[in-house]
Each structure stands twice: as C-alpha cells, then as structure tokens.
Design an enzyme around this catalytic site. Structure first.
Site, PDB file in Angstrom:
ATOM      1  N   SER A 251       0.863  -1.180   0.000  1.00  0.00           N
ATOM      2  CA  SER A 251       0.000   0.000   0.000  1.00  0.00           C
ATOM      3  C   SER A 251       0.902   1.234   0.000  1.00  0.00           C
ATOM      4  CB  SER A 251      -0.878   0.004   1.248  1.00  0.00           C
ATOM      5  OG  SER A 251      -0.063   0.207   2.385  1.00  0.00           O
ATOM      6  N   LYS A 252       0.285   2.391  -0.013  1.00  0.00           N
ATOM      7  CA  LYS A 252       1.044   3.655  -0.031  1.00  0.00           C
ATOM      8  C   LYS A 252       2.045   3.718   1.115  1.00  0.00           C
ATOM      9  CE  LYS A 252      -1.081   7.000  -2.843  1.00  0.00           C
ATOM     10  NZ  LYS A 252      -2.494   7.219  -2.953  1.00  0.00           N
TER      11      LYS A 252
END
Ligand code: GLU
Length: 482
Positions: A251-252
């Site tokens: 994810s980010k």
C-alpha cells in the site's frame, strides 16, 4: 470439459498485452506486469500490445491514461502498436454476445433486480454461496415477458471441472458448478468486463496472458466464454502480487507510489526501476544487475516465483546508486538540470552545464538518487560570497581560520591548477603545521562549498578553478577579519 486436462500447447506467434484500467496512475505492480509481458514477447520475437481498459466510465480518466502511457514510455515499455481502447469496442463485444446467443451458448435472462435481490437474501439466509440460479437458462423464450428488459448470460458448463495449467501457479482446478451463468451483456446493451477482456484478447491475437494473480479467478470465467466461442485458449501466467517489507499487501504506506513518483520525487533512473521490478518476483541464478538485453535473453515464466515478493526501497536505492555510477555524465547533467535550477534559483547556462558535466564523475560515486546528485552539485553554482550553513560554520573556528590562511597562500602559488598539484600543496601546509590532512581539508571544504560534506576537496578545488576557489577563500578570510 474434455480438453481441460491437457496443458495447451501454443503454436501461434507470441503476443502479450498489458491491460491497465486507467483509474489511477501506473503503480509499480502494473509496471512489473508490463515489464514481464514486454520481456516475454521480446524473448520469443513476438509482439507486446497495450489495451486501456476504460469501460468503467465513472472512474477512468484522461490524466490516468496519460500517466500510464507516460510511465510506460519512461520505462521503455511502449507497445508495438497504438493502444487499443476497450470502451470504443463495445459494439464488437455486444456482437459476440449475440453470436453466443444465436449459437445457444448464452441466453436471455429477464430476472428483475427485485427477484435477484430476493434470491440473494434466500441464499444468504441458507448460508449458500451467492450465485445466480439459472432460472432463465432452460426456459422457453416464448415465456419471455413482452418488451421487458433482459441481460444476456453465458450458459456455463455445469458438470465436471475446469483446470487451468497456469505457468506460474501450476494446475488449478475449479468445479464448474461453482461458476454461475455470468452476465455478458447488460440490459442496456453494454458488455461486462469479463466479456470485453475475452473478446479483446482474442481479436488482438493474445497468446499469453501474464497478469497479477488477483485475476486468477477471472480466468476460469473467461475460459467459459473462450470455449463457448471455440477460440484458441491463451496460456495463463498469474504472477503473485507485490507485498510490503512487512509481508502485508503493498500500500502507499510501504512506498507503493505511482511510477511518476519514483521518477520525479525519488529521482530513480528507469533502468534501475526496470532492474528492480524484474528481480521482484523473477530470478536467474544469483544475477542482480541485469541489463535490458540480458533480461530479454533470459526471461522465462519458469523463473517467476510462486510466493508474493516483498518491496524493498533500500534495494531499489542500491540499484539506483549502481546505475547512477554507470550512467553517462552528460545524460545525468541533463536529467538533474531542472532540479539544480530550482535549488539555486536561476537557470544554468552553457558554461554551468559544461562544469556540471565535468563534475559528474566526481559526484556519481556518492549519490543513490538524482536528488542527492543534485544536492551534491549545487556548491558549484553558488554566488560569492557563498552562504555557509551551521555545520560548515562550526568547522571554521579561530584555529581553523589560521590554517585556512596558510592554505590559501600555498594554493595560490601552485603552478598547475589540478588535483594532484593542489593536494601536494595542501599536504605541505598540514605537515608544516603538524596537522593531519583532515584538519586542513575540513576548513577548506567549509569555506569552498559552505557545507560540511562535499566530494574530495582537491576535486572541489579543481572543478571550481583557480579564480573562484581563491575568491571564495578570500571572502571567508575577509569576513573573519584575517
Ligand atoms: N484491467 C485489469 C487491471 O488493471 C487487467 C485485466 C487483465 O490483465 O486481464 O487489473
């Protein structure tokens, strides 16, 4: 299905494709999928095609399409033909649905939204899987309610099982009873995603579908359509997704940025990102540094691992450092030019660029990304009297200033302005004063660059040249009243 137990043998010329949905930027998972498809096609002398899956009209955007194409171009992963836009092919998708209908492989379903909601409710209550029950599958079309809206559904195989001989996952089998009669064409005549993918892959002549393993389930449904149409089956290779260093889905938070961020914010070179992505989930012995040509020669699906790979920013930075050291100085100077302009607040001129190019071999060994390369180069372009930061100022105490004064005199008298001659002169000063070389080099560095860290001080002197070097030293001595 009869043919499903044998692994398909592909005899057509290889065609692969990358089929991003333009609902966001090109992320690194997508870039890796594109790379694997590209390399596989090149390895086999085949074609690599692009398809923009823009059928989700609400979420597809032009900026996302631009960012994806731009990211692919930057990575050198352009398609061999202009991209196919899926939405523009809706009529062709509908045509295939109608062909299937005519051939008895699909049927019209008039179930209303309320009916289907009720069915789902019942299935939920009975703890059954939520699946369309085929209520219109065998009904006489004469029973169709006049003028009522309908969808076209696949008449899916119900008996037996389907096996996919996936080149990465191995043989994966699903009972056909678990796949319901999915919708091919909605009541407004628009095709579903599942139909569109199959028709496009067929029409584009795709022989190998290499994509993320989040699409493995789709492959069984897609095969249902392919077999109903009697089309050649592609070879499937579902590649495990990329996870973060902690093992959780990327994810980010893990640094899962768009490819543009690796280029613009992190200052990663495309060859470094390509090399990194290649090694992320694929291997060839112990090889770590792999050029594009070598990758084309070596790439195969057998080398793709079955477990999720972990994203490791440090590794990417290390590779990037390697490629920065290898890169052509003129290219690097051009790449960091806008960054340097922004940092020093003026555009670099021709003479500046010449200096930057000459400085590059000195700067390259120390930088792991373009931002560091930029930061390390700005001392070249500061305007006199240069600003001195706190760390550098602390190196310029009274004792250091005295040393600096003798160093200035020694340096001013060197006959040939080059690194070895300058080094000899500075060494003499250190020896005469009974100091270690560093005790002379550090104040020199502070005065010449305004910073406490820089490339080797003799390289700094050589690059700045006699006039600028002596000017900067004189500025510093004048300011401290020596
Ligand atoms: N458009 C899909 C995605 O972006 C890929 C579909 C496919 O490769 O079949 O995930």
């Amino acid at each position: 299905m009869g043919a499903s137990t044998e692994a398909p043998v592909e005899t057509r010329p290889v065609v692969t494709r990358f089929a991003p949905s333009p609902t966001g930027f090109l992320h690194i998972g997508g870039a890796r999928t594109a790379l694997f498809n590209y390399l596989f096609a090149r390895h086999h002398g085949g074609r690599f095609l692009l398809r923009i899956e823009d059928t989700d009209r609400a979420r597809s955007t032009q900026p996302a399409i631009d960012a994806i194409l731009d990211g692919l171009a930057w990575l050198g992963l352009e398609g061999d033909e202009p991209p196919v836009f899926q939405f523009a092919r809706a009529a062709r998708h509908a045509e295939v649905a109608h062909q299937m209908l005519a051939a008895g492989h699909a049927y019209k379903c008039y179930a209303t939204a309320e009916e289907l909601a009720e069915l789902r409710e019942q299935q939920r209550a009975a703890k059954q899987p939520l699946r369309y029950d085929g209520r219109w599958r065998d009904r006489d079309p004469a029973e169709a309610p006049e003028g009522a809206p309908f969808v076209i559904r696949l008449k899916a195989e119900r008996e037996g099982e389907t096996t996919i001989h996936d080149r990465v996952q191995g043989a994966v089998t699903v009972k056909n009873a678990e796949l319901d009669d999915m919708i091919l064409l909605r009541s407004d005549g628009t095709p579903t995603y599942m139909l569109a993918v199959v028709v496009d892959d067929h029409d584009m002549g795709v022989t190998h579908v290499i994509r993320g393993d989040d699409h493995l389930n789709n492959a069984f449904r897609q095969l249902g359509i392919i077999r109903a149409m009697g089309w050649p089956e592609p070879v499937y290779a579902h590649v495990p997704l990329i996870h973060g260093a902690d093992g959780a889905k990327l994810s980010k938070r893990h640094g899962a940025l768009g490819v543009d961020a690796y280029r613009d914010d992190l200052g990663i070179l495309p060859e470094a990102l390509n090399n990194y992505l290649l090694r992320l989930g694929w291997g060839h012995g112990d090889a770590e540094i792999i050029s594009r040509d070598q990758a084309i020669e070596w790439f195969d699906l057998a080398g793709v691992g079955r477990s999720p790979s972990r994203f490791d920013l440090k590794k990417l930075e290390n590779l990037n450092g390697h490629y920065i050291r290898e890169a052509d100085p003129a290219r690097l100077a051009e790449l960091i030019r806008p960054r340097v302009d922004a940092l020093i607040g003026r555009p670099l001129g021709d003479a500046d660029m010449d200096l930057l190019r000459r400085a590059m071999p000195v700067l390259q060994p120390r930088a792991k990304d373009l931002a560091e390369l930029t930061g390390a180069s700005t001392f070249l372009f500061r305007t006199r009297p240069i600003d001195v930061d706190e760390a550098a100022a602390s190196l310029l105490d009274t004792a250091a200033i005295a040393v600096l004064a003798s160093a200035e005199q020694a340096i001013a008298s060197v006959a040939e302005w080059n690194a070895p001659a300058l080094e000899a002169a500075v060494r003499e000063v250190a020896e005469a004063a009974g100091l270690k070389l560093g005790k002379v080099a550090q104040p020199l560095r502070a005065a010449l660059t305004g910073r406490a860290t820089s490339p080797g001080i003799f390289d700094v002197l050589a690059l700045l040249g006699r006039e600028e070097s002596l000017g900067r030293l004189a500025d510093r001595l004048a300011q401290t009243g020596v």
